[in-house]
Design a protein around this motif. Structure first.
Motif, mmCIF file in Angstrom:
data_model
loop_
_atom_site.group_PDB
_atom_site.id
_atom_site.type_symbol
_atom_site.label_atom_id
_atom_site.label_comp_id
_atom_site.label_asym_id
_atom_site.label_seq_id
_atom_site.Cartn_x
_atom_site.Cartn_y
_atom_site.Cartn_z
ATOM 1 N N ALA A 27 -33.197 19.738 54.507
ATOM 2 C CA ALA A 27 -31.951 19.044 54.841
ATOM 3 C C ALA A 27 -31.602 19.275 56.309
ATOM 4 O O ALA A 27 -31.812 20.366 56.847
ATOM 5 C CB ALA A 27 -30.809 19.516 53.959
ATOM 6 N N VAL A 28 -31.084 18.224 56.942
ATOM 7 C CA VAL A 28 -30.645 18.290 58.335
ATOM 8 C C VAL A 28 -29.227 17.744 58.381
ATOM 9 O O VAL A 28 -28.996 16.600 57.999
ATOM 10 C CB VAL A 28 -31.547 17.435 59.257
ATOM 11 N N ASP A 29 -28.281 18.565 58.846
ATOM 12 C CA ASP A 29 -26.879 18.148 58.917
ATOM 13 C C ASP A 29 -26.504 17.922 60.376
ATOM 14 O O ASP A 29 -26.542 18.845 61.184
ATOM 15 C CB ASP A 29 -25.980 19.217 58.286
ATOM 16 N N LEU A 30 -26.143 16.686 60.726
ATOM 17 C CA LEU A 30 -25.815 16.335 62.105
ATOM 18 C C LEU A 30 -24.312 16.333 62.377
ATOM 19 O O LEU A 30 -23.893 15.938 63.461
ATOM 20 C CB LEU A 30 -26.410 14.958 62.449
ATOM 21 N N HIS A 31 -23.498 16.796 61.422
ATOM 22 C CA HIS A 31 -22.048 16.874 61.641
ATOM 23 C C HIS A 31 -21.744 17.747 62.850
ATOM 24 O O HIS A 31 -22.365 18.796 63.037
ATOM 25 C CB HIS A 31 -21.341 17.482 60.421
ATOM 26 N N GLY A 32 -20.771 17.329 63.637
ATOM 27 C CA GLY A 32 -20.291 18.140 64.748
ATOM 28 C C GLY A 32 -21.184 18.145 65.974
ATOM 29 O O GLY A 32 -20.936 18.895 66.910
ATOM 30 N N HIS A 33 -22.226 17.325 65.984
ATOM 31 C CA HIS A 33 -23.129 17.284 67.131
ATOM 32 C C HIS A 33 -22.802 16.107 68.037
ATOM 33 O O HIS A 33 -22.269 15.093 67.588
ATOM 34 C CB HIS A 33 -24.589 17.151 66.662
ATOM 35 N N THR A 34 -23.153 16.245 69.302
ATOM 36 C CA THR A 34 -23.097 15.102 70.219
ATOM 37 C C THR A 34 -24.339 14.259 69.946
ATOM 38 O O THR A 34 -25.254 14.701 69.241
ATOM 39 C CB THR A 34 -23.118 15.568 71.685
ATOM 40 N N HIS A 54 -26.237 13.115 46.875
ATOM 41 C CA HIS A 54 -26.764 13.736 48.087
ATOM 42 C C HIS A 54 -26.042 13.256 49.348
ATOM 43 O O HIS A 54 -26.515 13.503 50.458
ATOM 44 C CB HIS A 54 -28.268 13.463 48.232
ATOM 45 N N GLY A 55 -24.937 12.566 49.203
ATOM 46 C CA GLY A 55 -24.154 12.148 50.369
ATOM 47 C C GLY A 55 -23.941 10.657 50.475
ATOM 48 O O GLY A 55 -23.173 10.202 51.310
ATOM 49 N N GLY A 56 -24.616 9.870 49.656
ATOM 50 C CA GLY A 56 -24.404 8.416 49.639
ATOM 51 C C GLY A 56 -24.492 7.777 51.013
ATOM 52 O O GLY A 56 -25.474 7.943 51.723
ATOM 53 N N ALA A 57 -23.431 7.066 51.396
ATOM 54 C CA ALA A 57 -23.418 6.328 52.665
ATOM 55 C C ALA A 57 -23.435 7.253 53.878
ATOM 56 O O ALA A 57 -23.687 6.804 54.989
ATOM 57 C CB ALA A 57 -22.188 5.429 52.726
ATOM 58 N N GLY A 58 -23.214 8.536 53.668
ATOM 59 C CA GLY A 58 -23.215 9.481 54.783
ATOM 60 C C GLY A 58 -24.535 10.200 54.963
ATOM 61 O O GLY A 58 -24.614 11.162 55.723
ATOM 62 N N ALA A 59 -25.582 9.749 54.261
ATOM 63 C CA ALA A 59 -26.867 10.446 54.358
ATOM 64 C C ALA A 59 -28.026 9.482 54.137
ATOM 65 O O ALA A 59 -27.850 8.393 53.590
ATOM 66 C CB ALA A 59 -26.919 11.579 53.342
ATOM 67 N N LEU A 60 -29.190 9.915 54.553
ATOM 68 C CA LEU A 60 -30.423 9.141 54.398
ATOM 69 C C LEU A 60 -31.524 10.054 53.879
ATOM 70 O O LEU A 60 -31.536 11.251 54.174
ATOM 71 C CB LEU A 60 -30.883 8.565 55.740
ATOM 72 N N TYR A 61 -32.456 9.475 53.133
ATOM 73 C CA TYR A 61 -33.684 10.172 52.789
ATOM 74 C C TYR A 61 -34.752 9.726 53.784
ATOM 75 O O TYR A 61 -34.938 8.530 54.001
ATOM 76 C CB TYR A 61 -34.186 9.810 51.392
ATOM 77 N N ILE A 62 -35.452 10.672 54.357
ATOM 78 C CA ILE A 62 -36.630 10.362 55.174
ATOM 79 C C ILE A 62 -37.816 10.864 54.369
ATOM 80 O O ILE A 62 -37.960 12.070 54.156
ATOM 81 C CB ILE A 62 -36.576 11.040 56.554
ATOM 82 N N ILE A 63 -38.635 9.945 53.888
ATOM 83 C CA ILE A 63 -39.780 10.309 53.064
ATOM 84 C C ILE A 63 -40.984 10.447 53.989
ATOM 85 O O ILE A 63 -41.341 9.510 54.722
ATOM 86 C CB ILE A 63 -40.075 9.265 51.964
ATOM 87 N N LEU A 64 -41.604 11.611 53.972
ATOM 88 C CA LEU A 64 -42.752 11.880 54.834
ATOM 89 C C LEU A 64 -44.036 11.634 54.080
ATOM 90 O O LEU A 64 -44.099 11.825 52.860
ATOM 91 C CB LEU A 64 -42.696 13.334 55.334
ATOM 92 N N LYS A 65 -45.048 11.227 54.821
ATOM 93 C CA LYS A 65 -46.369 11.046 54.218
ATOM 94 C C LYS A 65 -46.951 12.406 53.882
ATOM 95 O O LYS A 65 -46.697 13.382 54.581
ATOM 96 C CB LYS A 65 -47.291 10.290 55.192
ATOM 97 N N ARG A 66 -47.716 12.453 52.847
ATOM 98 C CA ARG A 66 -48.298 13.728 52.418
ATOM 99 C C ARG A 66 -49.491 14.077 53.288
ATOM 100 O O ARG A 66 -50.291 13.239 53.650
ATOM 101 C CB ARG A 66 -48.732 13.642 50.957
ATOM 102 N N GLY A 67 -49.567 15.377 53.615
ATOM 103 C CA GLY A 67 -50.738 15.890 54.295
ATOM 104 C C GLY A 67 -50.921 15.447 55.725
ATOM 105 O O GLY A 67 -52.020 15.478 56.241
ATOM 106 N N ARG A 68 -49.853 15.012 56.413
ATOM 107 C CA ARG A 68 -49.982 14.567 57.799
ATOM 108 C C ARG A 68 -49.381 15.616 58.709
ATOM 109 O O ARG A 68 -48.347 16.181 58.439
ATOM 110 C CB ARG A 68 -49.186 13.275 58.031
ATOM 111 N N THR A 69 -50.046 15.893 59.800
ATOM 112 C CA THR A 69 -49.448 16.730 60.830
ATOM 113 C C THR A 69 -49.453 15.943 62.119
ATOM 114 O O THR A 69 -50.447 15.299 62.466
ATOM 115 C CB THR A 69 -50.237 18.039 61.026
ATOM 116 N N VAL A 70 -48.340 15.949 62.800
ATOM 117 C CA VAL A 70 -48.198 15.214 64.048
ATOM 118 C C VAL A 70 -47.693 16.179 65.099
ATOM 119 O O VAL A 70 -46.782 16.951 64.859
ATOM 120 C CB VAL A 70 -47.191 14.044 63.877
ATOM 121 N N SER A 71 -48.269 16.140 66.258
ATOM 122 C CA SER A 71 -47.789 17.037 67.318
ATOM 123 C C SER A 71 -46.897 16.299 68.276
ATOM 124 O O SER A 71 -46.829 15.146 68.342
ATOM 125 C CB SER A 71 -48.951 17.634 68.056
#
Length: 194
Positions: free
Chosen positions: A98-105, A177-194
């Protein structure tokens, strides 16, 4: 050499006006003169010829070249099957990260999202819950709905992310999980990106 005008072609009004301005701005080269005859000592020396004043031509309106087309915005690939969408819609998928962006610029939220995606990918997470916060309620009744600045920017951040190739899909979060105030980011399995 290129000819000034093609045989049988007449200059248009704009071309004639431009050519007239060019002619006006040209100073002819003086032909070579014979040596001046001797002048009596009492005669004043001849004054040098003053150059003709240069006439500045008004700038000609030139049509600007067409703007380069902006490349289409890359979209995260949509590799989810129907079962994933059903499970996300029912809220039965538990986020791994989970990543919470509340209170950030905007700047600090962008940096946090980038660093969190890097960590989630390294940890092998599959579902990241991104909490952006709900849009502020409209000040006036019946006014257009307002979007929070971070929520409005998240789509572009994800689309242009250096981790874009590791993102399978982005979906709205279930109300638990937060409804309109949140998003799911689904990551691909087994991928590493630098």
């Amino acid at each position: 050499m290129r000819k000034a005008a093609m045989p049988g072609r007449r200059l248009g009004a704009e071309e004639r006006a431009l050519w007239a301005r060019v002619i006006e701005s040209v100073n002819p080269i003086a032909p070579a003169r014979a040596a001046p005859a001797e002048t009596p000592a009492s005669a004043p020396p001849p004054k040098p010829a003053l150059p003709k004043s240069r006439v500045r031509a008004a700038p000609v309106a030139v049509k600007p070249p067409p703007l380069a087309k902006t490349p289409p915005r890359p979209e995260p690939s949509n590799t989810l099957d129907g079962s994933w969408d059903r499970r996300l819609g029912k809220g039965v998928v538990s986020p791994d990260f989970a990543v919470d962006l509340h209170g950030h610029t905007l700047e600090s939220a962008h940096r946090l999202l980038d660093a969190s995606l890097e960590r989630a990918i390294a940890d092998g997470a599959r579902v990241v819950l991104l909490i952006t916060g709900k849009a502020p309620k409209s000040q006036s009744l019946g006014g257009p709905p307002k979007r929070g600045l971070i929520r409005a920017a998240v789509g572009d951040w994800i689309a242009y992310s250096r981790h874009g190739s590791a993102i399978a899909a982005v979906r709205n979060a279930h109300p638990r999980h937060g409804g309109a105030g949140a998003l799911y980011i689904i990551l691909k399995r087994g991928r590493t990106v630098s």
